[in-house]
Design an enzyme around this catalytic site. Sequence first.
Site, mmCIF file in Angstrom:
data_model
loop_
_atom_site.group_PDB
_atom_site.id
_atom_site.type_symbol
_atom_site.label_atom_id
_atom_site.label_comp_id
_atom_site.label_asym_id
_atom_site.label_seq_id
_atom_site.Cartn_x
_atom_site.Cartn_y
_atom_site.Cartn_z
ATOM 1 N N LEU A 1 60.249 25.051 30.186
ATOM 2 C CA LEU A 1 59.996 26.395 30.158
ATOM 3 C C LEU A 1 60.654 27.084 28.864
ATOM 4 O O LEU A 1 61.684 26.641 28.623
ATOM 5 C CB LEU A 1 60.302 27.070 31.293
ATOM 6 C CG LEU A 1 59.591 26.541 32.674
ATOM 7 C CD1 LEU A 1 60.217 27.159 33.893
ATOM 8 C CD2 LEU A 1 58.163 27.045 32.359
ATOM 9 N N HIS B 1 61.328 52.705 47.845
ATOM 10 C CA HIS B 1 59.942 52.694 48.408
ATOM 11 C C HIS B 1 58.993 53.434 47.895
ATOM 12 O O HIS B 1 59.250 54.534 47.294
ATOM 13 C CB HIS B 1 60.303 53.067 49.930
ATOM 14 C CG HIS B 1 59.189 53.445 50.735
ATOM 15 N ND1 HIS B 1 58.571 52.498 51.393
ATOM 16 C CD2 HIS B 1 58.366 54.680 51.131
ATOM 17 C CE1 HIS B 1 57.429 52.980 51.894
ATOM 18 N NE2 HIS B 1 57.427 54.291 51.853
ATOM 19 N N HIS C 1 61.973 30.185 28.553
ATOM 20 C CA HIS C 1 63.151 30.907 28.882
ATOM 21 C C HIS C 1 64.422 29.786 29.154
ATOM 22 O O HIS C 1 65.569 30.165 28.800
ATOM 23 C CB HIS C 1 63.145 31.787 30.208
ATOM 24 C CG HIS C 1 62.403 31.371 31.353
ATOM 25 N ND1 HIS C 1 61.124 31.027 31.448
ATOM 26 C CD2 HIS C 1 62.839 30.681 32.458
ATOM 27 C CE1 HIS C 1 60.597 30.640 32.606
ATOM 28 N NE2 HIS C 1 61.862 30.263 33.050
#
Length: 468
Positions: free
Chosen positions: A322, A447, A324
Amino acid sequence: MENNFDLVVIGAGPGGYVCAIRATQLGLKTACVESNKTLGGTCLNVGCIPSKSLLSSSEKYHKAQKEFNNLGIESSSIKLNLSKMMDNKDKSVLTLTKGVEYLLRKNKIVHLKGKGSISAKNTVTVTDHSGKKVSYKAKNIVIGTGSVPTSLPGIKIDGKIIVSSTEALSFKKVPKKLIVIGGGYIGLELSSVWKRLGSDVIVIEFLDHIIPGMDKDISTEFFKILNKQGIHFKLDTKVTGINLVKNKAVVDFTNNKSAKRERVECDKVLVAVGRKSNIGEDIIKLGIKLDNQKKIQVNKKFETSIKNIYAIGDVINKGPMLAHKAEDEGIAVAEIIAGQAGHVNYNVIPAVIYTSPEVAMVGKTEEQLKKENIKYKVGKFPFLANSRAKINSETEGFVKIIADEKTDKVLGVSMISAMAGTMIAELALAMEFGASAEDIARTCHAHPTHSEAVKEAAMAVDKRPIHF
Ligand SMILES: Cc1cc2nc3c(=O)[nH]c(=O)nc-3n(C[C@H](O)[C@H](O)[C@H](O)COP(=O)(O)OP(=O)(O)OC[C@H]3O[C@@H](n4cnc5c(N)ncnc54)[C@H](O)[C@@H]3O)c2cc1C
C-alpha cells in the site's frame, strides 16, 4: 553534476520520493533515480490516483442516472463521454506527478533520469533513455523499485484483451462483457468502475469469499452489496484457460467443489491476482537476500543483507503493498540513515477499498484473534441507525470494533460505509495511542455525522449503544 551523495534512492514512487524529501530535511545530500518519464510510481501513474479518479467519476455518473431523480434533481438525459472522463483522469495524474517534480526541486533533491542499478557497493549507475551510463557514489542506497502486475500460470497478459489493472484504467470503449479474475481490492474497485459505466461484469475468485485478509463479516456483507449492484461472482472457482478468438476471450473455469465446468466469452479479461516485487538483475547479482516470495528481506531498520543498502515499499517482505505503508517506511528509513529512531507500526496500517460504499479496516480481524487465541469482545453498529447516513441515503454497512476482553484496548476495527476511508483514520489514531473502546465511547463526536456510528460501536462493545 555532483557525483557523491549521502543517499541515492532508486525509484520515485510514494516510498522513494517521500524518503528523499525526509532525507534532505535531515541534511543528507540526496539523489532520486527514476526510470519512468513521470514521477510518483505505480500509485500516481497507474494505481491509487487514476483508479480513484475513475471511481469518483463513474460513481457520479451512476448516481446522476439512478439516484438523482429520487432527490428531485431531474435532467432529461445523462450521457457518458468516456474519452472526456479519461482526459479528466489523465489531467489529475499529470497535476500530481508534476507536483512531485516540484517537491523534488523545492527540496533540492537531484533527480536522476534513467534506470538505476547498484553496480558495486556504494555505487549506483544510471542508464538514461539514450543508453548513456553515469555512475554515482552513495554512502547509502535505498531500493524503492516497487511492484509490477502478476498473472496466473499459462495466462499471458497481452495488454489488449487480457489486461492488467494498468490497461483497465484506460479502456477506450466500455467493454460489453468484462471478466475480472481476482476478488481483491484492485479487482473489485475496477469491477465497480466498469459496471457503473455499463459493462456486464463477472468476478471469478479462487477462494470461497472476496477480499481475503479482511474480516469475514465485512467480506460477507460487501459480497451481498456488490451482488445487489449487479456484479456477478463465481466464488470457489479456478480459471483453467483463456483462448483468444477473433477480438474476444473465451474463459474456461471450474468450480473447486462441484467440479462443474463453465465457458464464457467476453470482450476483456482483467487479471487482478496480485502484484510481484520489482527485483532488478543488479539485486540478484549482488546477492541481496530475498524471501521465498522473491521480496527483499529487510530487518527492523530496513537494512538488506548488504550493509548500507536499504529497501522499502512494495519491494520488501513486510506489511501490505500500500502507498501509505511505503511512505511511512520512506520516512522511517531516512530517519534511521540520519541516525534517528524511525519506525513503522505494522499493527496499525489502515486499508481501504474505495468502492461505494467504501470498506476500511485497521488492526486485527476477528479471525486473526481467534487464531492467536486472544479473548475479545465485539461492538457493532449499523448505518441504518445513523441519522446522517439515513438523510444521505447511505444506510448500507456497519462499524465493527473489536476490543480486548479484559483490558478493553481496541485491537481492530472494520467497517463498510460511504465514508469508511476517511473515518478509519480516527481508529488508526486511537490504536496508535493505545485507546480502549471506552475512550472512543467517551469522546464527543459531532452530530449529524457518519462518525457517530464509531462512537456507538464503541458503546456497543460494552452493550450500551443508544440508537440501536
Ligand atoms: C490499480 C491500483 C490501485 C491502487 N490503489 C491503491 C490505493 O488506493 N491505496 C494504496 O495505498 N495503494 C494502492 N495501490 C498500491 C500502491 O500503488 C503501491 O503500494 C505503491 O505505489 C508502492 O509504492 P512504492 O514506492 O513501493 O513503489 P512504486 O509506486 O511501484 O514505485 C516504484 C518506482 O520505481 C521505479 N523504478 C523501478 N525500477 C527502477 C530502476 N531500476 N531505476 C529507476 N527507477 C525504477 C518505477 O518506475 C516506479 O516509479 C494501488 C495499486 C494499483 C495497481
